[in-house]
Design a protein around this motif. Structure first.
Motif: not given
Length: 122
Positions: A2, A15, A36
């Motif tokens: 990230e 990401l 995520m």
């Protein structure tokens, strides 16, 4: 991985997971934390996924109504990103962006993007 990247003075959350053929998915800023949490589950063998949270695509805004000006801005930023990441060719999932964005993107990317519709959920 990230990260936050500034492209032409605009901040993008990114990401980047996996290795192999690259697929870029554009998402709204509110989706980023959800993505995520489950990004590795969506990976297929030999695939690299790069999720990009578009800063001017906030929750509640209809991205299908993106202006031509914002489409050009986003296309230029994506072109710069593929240069920074040293990517020769990427597939880009533009759902739910309007068709005009696909045309602008193809013009900006000098044939380095393969534009395709989303085949799986983000």
């Amino acid at each position: 991985m990230e990260t936050m990247v500034y492209l032409h003075d605009r901040c993008y959350q990114i990401l980047d997971v996996g290795d192999g053929d690259c697929l870029i998915r554009l998402i709204d800023t509110q989706q980023f934390s959800q993505v995520m949490a489950c990004a590795n589950e969506q990976l297929q063998t030999g695939e690299r996924l790069i999720y990009i949270a578009v800063p001017f695509w906030q929750s509640g805004i209809d991205i299908t109504q993106i202006s031509i000006e914002d489409s050009i801005t986003l296309a230029k930023d994506l072109h710069l990103l593929i240069d920074i990441f040293w990517l020769d060719e990427v597939r880009i999932d533009i759902a739910p962006m309007p068709k005009t964005f696909a045309n602008i993107l193809q013009g900006q990317a000098e044939g380095r993007f393969v534009v395709e519709p989303r085949t799986t959920a983000a």
